[in-house]
Design an enzyme around this catalytic site. Structure first.
Site, PDB file in Angstrom:
ATOM      1  N   GLN A  80     -40.583 -39.798 -11.744  1.00 49.70           N
ATOM      2  CA  GLN A  80     -39.917 -40.405 -13.099  1.00 49.70           C
ATOM      3  C   GLN A  80     -40.454 -39.640 -14.267  1.00 49.70           C
ATOM      4  O   GLN A  80     -40.688 -40.229 -15.321  1.00 49.70           O
ATOM      5  CB  GLN A  80     -40.495 -41.932 -12.998  1.00 49.70           C
ATOM      6  CG  GLN A  80     -39.594 -42.796 -12.124  1.00 49.70           C
ATOM      7  CD  GLN A  80     -38.226 -43.050 -12.465  1.00 49.70           C
ATOM      8  OE1 GLN A  80     -37.871 -42.936 -13.747  1.00 49.70           O
ATOM      9  NE2 GLN A  80     -37.641 -43.132 -11.657  1.00 49.70           N
ATOM     10  N   SER A  81     -40.568 -38.286 -14.352  1.00 49.89           N
ATOM     11  CA  SER A  81     -41.102 -37.515 -15.436  1.00 49.89           C
ATOM     12  C   SER A  81     -39.925 -37.889 -16.765  1.00 49.89           C
ATOM     13  O   SER A  81     -39.173 -37.349 -16.612  1.00 49.89           O
ATOM     14  CB  SER A  81     -41.280 -35.960 -14.825  1.00 49.89           C
ATOM     15  OG  SER A  81     -41.314 -35.203 -16.011  1.00 49.89           O
ATOM     16  N   ASN A  82     -40.773 -37.980 -17.558  1.00 47.08           N
ATOM     17  CA  ASN A  82     -40.125 -37.958 -18.971  1.00 47.08           C
ATOM     18  C   ASN A  82     -39.795 -36.323 -19.420  1.00 47.08           C
ATOM     19  O   ASN A  82     -38.757 -35.929 -20.121  1.00 47.08           O
ATOM     20  CB  ASN A  82     -40.829 -38.554 -20.106  1.00 47.08           C
ATOM     21  CG  ASN A  82     -41.097 -40.146 -19.695  1.00 47.08           C
ATOM     22  OD1 ASN A  82     -40.245 -41.003 -19.274  1.00 47.08           O
ATOM     23  ND2 ASN A  82     -42.258 -40.499 -19.506  1.00 47.08           N
ATOM     24  N   ALA A  84     -39.360 -33.851 -17.544  1.00 50.11           N
ATOM     25  CA  ALA A  84     -38.197 -33.362 -16.684  1.00 50.11           C
ATOM     26  C   ALA A  84     -36.684 -33.817 -17.332  1.00 50.11           C
ATOM     27  O   ALA A  84     -35.834 -33.170 -17.368  1.00 50.11           O
ATOM     28  CB  ALA A  84     -38.311 -33.563 -15.175  1.00 50.11           C
TER      29      ALA A  84
END
Ligand SMILES: *Cc1c(COP(=O)(O)O)cnc(C)c1O
Length: 337
Positions: A80-82, A84
């Site tokens: 859930q990387s912001n 990325a």
């Protein structure tokens, strides 16, 4: 009064990814609820694909990618990387291909940031592990593989927290100080969530170069826990060197408030969920359980203890994570219906 020389970060090439400003707003009803004046610096609005602090870093990083004639950006992060998500959206806007190497296994469903990643056209590979060194190794391998295929990859490590990425937050600190000047405010601290360390390093660098402004109160939300401070000091020192500034930091020069870490990176806490709910109900502003909710919980704790005085909460974004069922269920479970 003699004109000050412009701060050294103004000369770096930058691509424009932010369409609006990040307003400094007084959180009137929230302040009343916690008993201390709190302002928010809103990096959660004003730029692409749900915004966030990483877009500032990407303005410098992707200018560098373009200067190096790269044709594909490769970013790593948690599922859930912001970072990325905003890297993928920025690549789309600049006409670059994006490959994301994400932690864990394919969940088989596109939710939250993952949905946005695919929506903006990124290719996703799951690393099968959440360990940061495994992700970093996968980043290196992927870039090598792309080079063998004749592509020109640009590697974006965890959080975009290279020295160049951090410089964006030195400029951001100057922006905040000018906002505060315009509003005639002198809060004691700026509180923000810190994970890969680039945001904090940049803010510290900005403060040292300007020689004034609120102290930087970083709330550690990362996996590394007690190891964050040397990481931040190292990035700040390298970022200064990149700008030709003769300044260094040691771990003792920076703060890492570990009081909100709870079960670790990505593990929501009761105080974080409560703070999210309080801000949402008093101001209609949305935080996330991984980063900003924990930083906001520190603001609430400091305000209630009467120890902080007026503060700025740097809203670094991240709300799309609440549309992932893992985080959404925990948040809905914490709501007072
Ligand atoms: C990445 C991130 C942070 C932390 O920034 P670092 O530069 O990695 O320390 C804080 N908040 C949000 C929402 C983020 O995505």
């Amino acid at each position: 009064m003699a004109a000050r020389p412009p701060a050294p970060w103004h000369t770096l090439p930058r691509v424009r990814l932010r369409d609006g400003s990040a307003p400094l707003v007084h959180l009137e009803r929230f302040s009343a609820a916690v008993g201390t004046p709190v302002w928010a610096k809103r990096d959660d609005v004003g730029s692409i694909a749900f915004a966030g602090n990483k877009v500032r870093k990407l303005e410098l990083l992707l200018a560098d990618a373009i200067a190096q004639d790269c044709d594909v950006v490769v970013a790593v992060g948690a599922a859930q990387s912001n970072f990325a998500r905003t890297a993928a959206a920025s690549a789309a806007r600049l006409g670059l291909r994006a490959i994301l190497i994400l932690g864990g296994r394919d969940p088989g469903r596109l939710t939250g940031n993952l949905l946005l990643d695919r929506l903006v056209g990124a290719h996703i590979r799951f690393a099968g592990s959440d360990a940061w060194d495994v992700l970093q190794a996968a980043l290196d391998d992927t870039c090598q593989e792309l080079r063998r295929e004749g592509r020109r990859p640009y590697a974006l490590p965890m959080g975009g927290s290279t020295p160049l990425g951090a410089v964006a937050f030195a400029a951001a600190y100057e922006e905040l100080v000018l906002d505060l000047d315009a509003a005639r405010l002198a809060p004691g601290a700026v509180v923000h969530a810190s994970a890969s360390g680039g945001t904090q390093a940049g803010l510290e660098l900005g403060r040292r170069v300007l020689g004034r402004g609120p102290r930087v109160h970083a709330v550690d939300v990362s996996k590394t826990g007690g190891d964050l401070r040397p990481v931040v000091a190292g990035i700040a020192s390298s970022a200064a060197r990149l700008l030709g500034i003769d300044e260094t930091w040691t771990a003792a020069d920076v703060e890492a408030d570990g009081s909100q870490l709870g079960g670790g990176y990505g593990v929501p806490t009761a105080s974080g969920l409560e703070a999210i709910s309080l801000l949402a109900r008093t101001e209609g502003i949305v935080c996330d359980p991984v980063y900003t909710g924990k930083a906001l919980a520190a603001v609430v704790a400091m305000a209630r203890a009467g120890t902080s005085g007026p503060v700025v909460f740097w809203h670094t974004g991240g709300a799309p994570a609440i549309f992932d069922p893992h985080y959404g269920d925990q948040l809905s479970g914490a709501l007072v219906i």
